[in-house]
Design an enzyme around this catalytic site. Structure first.
Site, PDB file in Angstrom:
ATOM      1  CG  PHE A 104      -1.983  -0.974   1.250  1.00 43.78           C
ATOM      2  CD1 PHE A 104      -2.868  -1.080   0.187  1.00 43.78           C
ATOM      3  CD2 PHE A 104      -2.136  -1.829   2.319  1.00 43.78           C
ATOM      4  CE1 PHE A 104      -3.883  -2.038   0.196  1.00 43.78           C
ATOM      5  CE2 PHE A 104      -3.150  -2.787   2.335  1.00 43.78           C
ATOM      6  CZ  PHE A 104      -4.019  -2.885   1.262  1.00 43.78           C
ATOM      7  CB  THR A 176      -1.957  -2.093  12.279  1.00 50.86           C
ATOM      8  OG1 THR A 176      -2.329  -0.977  11.476  1.00 50.86           O
ATOM      9  CG2 THR A 176      -3.158  -2.999  12.477  1.00 50.86           C
ATOM     10  CB  SER A 177       1.851  -4.912  14.866  1.00 50.36           C
ATOM     11  OG  SER A 177       2.024  -4.945  13.475  1.00 50.36           O
ATOM     12  CG  HIS A 215      -0.940  -7.793   7.899  1.00 51.92           C
ATOM     13  ND1 HIS A 215       0.238  -8.272   8.428  1.00 51.92           N
ATOM     14  CD2 HIS A 215      -0.581  -6.969   6.886  1.00 51.92           C
ATOM     15  CE1 HIS A 215       1.257  -7.740   7.781  1.00 51.92           C
ATOM     16  NE2 HIS A 215       0.786  -6.948   6.839  1.00 51.92           N
ATOM     17  CB  THR A 274      -2.430  -6.721   3.380  1.00 49.92           C
ATOM     18  OG1 THR A 274      -2.552  -6.006   4.604  1.00 49.92           O
ATOM     19  CG2 THR A 274      -1.151  -6.288   2.682  1.00 49.92           C
ATOM     20  CE1 TYR A 360      11.079   5.282  38.437  1.00 55.10           C
ATOM     21  CE2 TYR A 360      10.126   6.095  36.400  1.00 55.10           C
ATOM     22  CZ  TYR A 360      10.633   5.052  37.152  1.00 55.10           C
ATOM     23  OH  TYR A 360      10.683   3.794  36.626  1.00 55.10           O
ATOM     24  CB  VAL A 381       7.479   4.836  29.188  1.00 54.01           C
ATOM     25  CG1 VAL A 381       7.250   6.075  30.038  1.00 54.01           C
ATOM     26  CG2 VAL A 381       7.311   3.578  30.021  1.00 54.01           C
TER      27      VAL A 381
END
Lengths: 521, 521
Positions: A104, A176-177, A215, A274, A360, A381
């Site tokens: 794509f 997307t994963s 996929h 896909t 923290y 993070v």
């Protein structure tokens, strides 16, 4: 008290030459390096059309061009740019080329690149609201804007106003994963809790579902999340549904699993696969999954962008009954990598699994419960300020231009499809839903078998790609080798599609001529 | 055959006005938008010093400034930029500010931003070698260069030359969390295979280990990978090891787990913890883990960058005996987000768990086995061309300047530490290893308890942050509230550190004065 004021001379880290130090963000360098980069980009976009889309380099080529060891001393930035032009560009597969028709397209725009540039320079890390209020709120706003363009139900939208947080919300991820992984983990943990599992003892009984056209990264994400490979169901599809998941078949498979003592946990529906752009029926799948209390995720990575146009929106019908949906503006909404939007109906189901609260990062805003801390909706993070480029694209171009962009690509794809259909040597293999045309040379002429056609198609693809004038990828549909022609690279104009078709036409003639000659000899 | 040449007039997707269409990469726009972005960045870097580091905005503020719905029509880019300046900048926490001392700095450089900009514009998606040969090889090269700067053993380096692939190699990921996750999954799968587990039935028996000072994202990554929460060991540390993991204690815990029928699977050692920059003893931990055949990962996200200097390299001693190591140039090596480097000694152990092979990505290069397909070493498929900026940083500045950058930050931190130590009201809580100083107001004067000191430190931090002239974060060490002063923001000079110390000094005097007055009243 030996405060500083009483002993200023002792307070120097470097001695007298402190001002001569290395300044990585020296204002002159910033301006000069970035202007050189802009010049490079400008030249690149002008010349990329004439560069071979797929480069002719051998594995390991770059190591022979550049030093194998890092330099000790600094060099003028021009040296870096010269090596980029001389050694890197010739080895690129040019995704920005208007002659790129593979996979794509990774679409892009001036506004997105500018937004991404500013994000790189600000280099903010928005893990909590406090660590980047504007970045967090911009991401929330951009997701709500895009949700409106997609006419997603308001239950998927963020609510961070005076009324406090609702349960819906979204986050921008890299791929997307990652969207699949975090929702799989949330669904997994909820299923374990429901089934009274001690820790993960119940994990071997959980089962997940998707069509065989889904996929491969979905099946990988299931393995990452610890689902048992034996319980990851790839449900066969066929031409009778245009390779979409059959809800009746899904129901059978889920019921059989329940009968065997398993716990159906998650179903992934794809809008625009896909391989061939098949569209799984979202609403019907949600209805089946509801019987088993399984999470339903919609992967609309590519085709989701088209759903900002009313004429394509029906592909998302039923989305109000699913648990989460993701789509990637870096695919088809003019926003450079990486930018995958995930919306969930109940963010608490995500944060229950993904929240962390180290000392923290504690702060009053987080503890008030009135803000979104986006780290709690993703794997990591740290996070780039990705919302900026997405907002800039929508703010600058507006809904009408974005719809025009989608329609233009679809119109060009339809034009290509019409050409294929008008040529008896070819067939269009599956209905074209968006801007991907799946086609192939079909058996024609005396005695040409399906296997001969497969071979001819493979040869056609290799010949096309070797010319450097076009790059197409392939897939296999119903055991047949099929060419994928994906329209939409952002520099693409009608003339490029026309040229590609002419090249395909001519190359096919040559291949078939060679085969006839070979047969006669 | 109705080929195109015979009917050209029918071959138009748009009719006569095709040339008037929307061009998202119009050359004039690209140049103009990017120049405006460069002007913005230039102004931003000049003014950011005078902006409040932490903004004074309330949750939801941005929604009151910007439209809550996406525009229908396009707008001049100047409108977008105006809203950025007027509404977004005032709500930013300015990580680029030289007065930013919170968390760890996200360092940056002119070369990195230029590289990232070019990557955004090329917008290549390097999931396989063929999809982006130069991007793949540049990433491999940049990782090998950085491995040399870090003096990592050659067993961690990529080998993609004529000799084919060796077993070592690396990949650039978005976050340390992803590096932890993919290595946890590889270790998990290997342990399951070794223990003869059917599918994931053995998962509840696997155990993982880290010090209690390890970043919370490690414990989250363990949960994502499906490890049983009951088997995720957070091993207590204390002042006797300066909060580093005690190998003898690790041995005890692992042996106890074996005795209880569990399978030790993975140990995470940190070089430079987030809380206080503790350094776990890498070699000794590797020796303990070897007894149990457990995977050892080194998280050197922040402090790894310092190890390009010979005087800090000893912190990695023993790394030749671990399985993987990650560090983030986006933290302290002048490379903007996101850029986390992961090296593993045996890439096959990663790819065994992470490889996918869908038909549409098959190609001759991958099948030859002579190339690296980087999708098989990460969570997702899509990926930015992150190697470019990292290479540009090393190519432009060279090892000597990068070392100078590290030493300059460390010298400024030492200068700050000296000031703290010379003031009787304060204490430095743990030894300063790198450019982070952990300090606090200690009990002093008549009758001030540890609890009073905690309260004074909290008040000090809040006062400092409210001024907008500095931003510090805190941590808790040994149940005491401690201020973290992290030097290294890329615009930072000695004068900023000096000003911050003066502000701390003055604010502390005011706070203590108020307390004395309150006590007297």
């Amino acid at each position: 008290m030996g405060s500083l004021d009483t002993n200023p001379t002792a307070f120097s880290a470097f001695g007298d030459d402190a001002s001569a130090g290395f300044q990585p963000l020296n204002p002159d360098d910033v301006r000069s390096y970035l202007h050189k980069a802009v010049d490079f980009i400008s030249d690149y976009y002008k010349s990329v059309e004439s560069l071979p889309v797929l480069p002719d380099v051998k594995p390991g080529y770059l190591r022979n061009e550049l030093s194998s060891a890092p330099p000790t001393s600094s060099a003028p930035f021009d040296v870096t740019m010269k090596e980029l032009r001389a050694s890197v560009v010739p080895g690129m597969t040019h995704w920005a080329s208007p002659n790129f028709f593979a996979f794509f397209p990774s679409t892009n725009s001036a506004a997105a690149i500018a937004g991404d540039l500013i994000a790189s320079a600000m280099n903010t890390v928005g893990f909590t609201w406090q660590a980047a209020p504007a970045a967090t709120e911009m991401e929330v706003l951009a997701l709500d804007w895009l949700a409106q363009l997609l006419r997603l139900p308001s239950s998927f939208m963020n609510r961070t106003g005076a009324a406090g947080r609702g349960t819906g919300g979204g986050v921008i991820l890299g791929t997307t994963s990652e969207a699949m992984l975090v929702t799989l983990v949330a669904a997994r943990d909820a299923a374990l809790r429901r089934s009274g599992s001690q820790g993960v003892s119940g994990l071997p009984r959980l089962a997940v579902y998707a069509a065989d056209q889904t996929h491969s990264t979905f099946f990988k994400a299931c393995r990452l999340a610890g689902f048992d490979p034996a319980n990851i169901r790839s449900i066969p599809t066929g031409p009778e549904t245009d390779y979409a998941l059959d809800p009746a078949r899904l129901l059978e498979v889920m019921q059989a699993d329940v009968d065997a003592g398993l716990v159906p946990t998650y179903v992934c529906a794809t809008v625009g696969t896909t391989s061939s752009n098949a569209v799984d029926p979202v609403g019907a799948i949600a209805d089946v999954a509801a019987v088993f209390n399984a999470w339903v995720h919609v992967d609309a990575a590519y085709a989701g962008s088209a759903c900002i146009c009313p004429e394509f929106r029906h592909h998302l019908d039923g989305v109000e009954r699913v648990d989460s949906i993701s789509m990637s503006p870096h695919k088809w909404l003019l926003t450079c990598l990486d930018c995958t939007c995930l919306w969930v109906r109940d963010t608490h189901r995500l944060t229950d699994s993904l929240e962390t609260n180290p000392e923290y990062l504690k702060n009053d805003a987080s503890e008030s419960g009135n803000v979104t801390d986006l780290k709690d909706m993703q794997v990591g993070v740290g996070r780039r300020f990705r919302g900026l480029k997405l907002w800039m694209v929508m703010r600058t171009y507006g809904a009408a231009k974005l719809q025009e962009h989608i329609r233009s690509d679809v119109a060009m794809a339809k034009m290509f499809e019409d050409s294929v259909r008008s040529d008896d040597r070819f067939e269009v293999v599956v209905p074209r839903n968006f801007a991907l045309v799946c086609f192939r040379i079909k058996p024609h002429g005396g005695g040409m078998t399906e296997e001969d056609a497969d071979e001819a198609n493979r040869e056609l693809m290799e010949c096309l790609n070797r010319t450097g004038k076009a790059y197409l990828a392939h897939t296999v549909v119903d055991d047949r080798f099929v060419l994928r022609f994906a329209v939409g690279s952002s520099l693409q104009e009608e003339r490029h599609v026309r040229s590609a078709w002419e090249l395909i036409n001519k190359t096919t003639t040559e291949i078939m001529q060679d085969k006839i000659v070979a047969a006669v000899e």
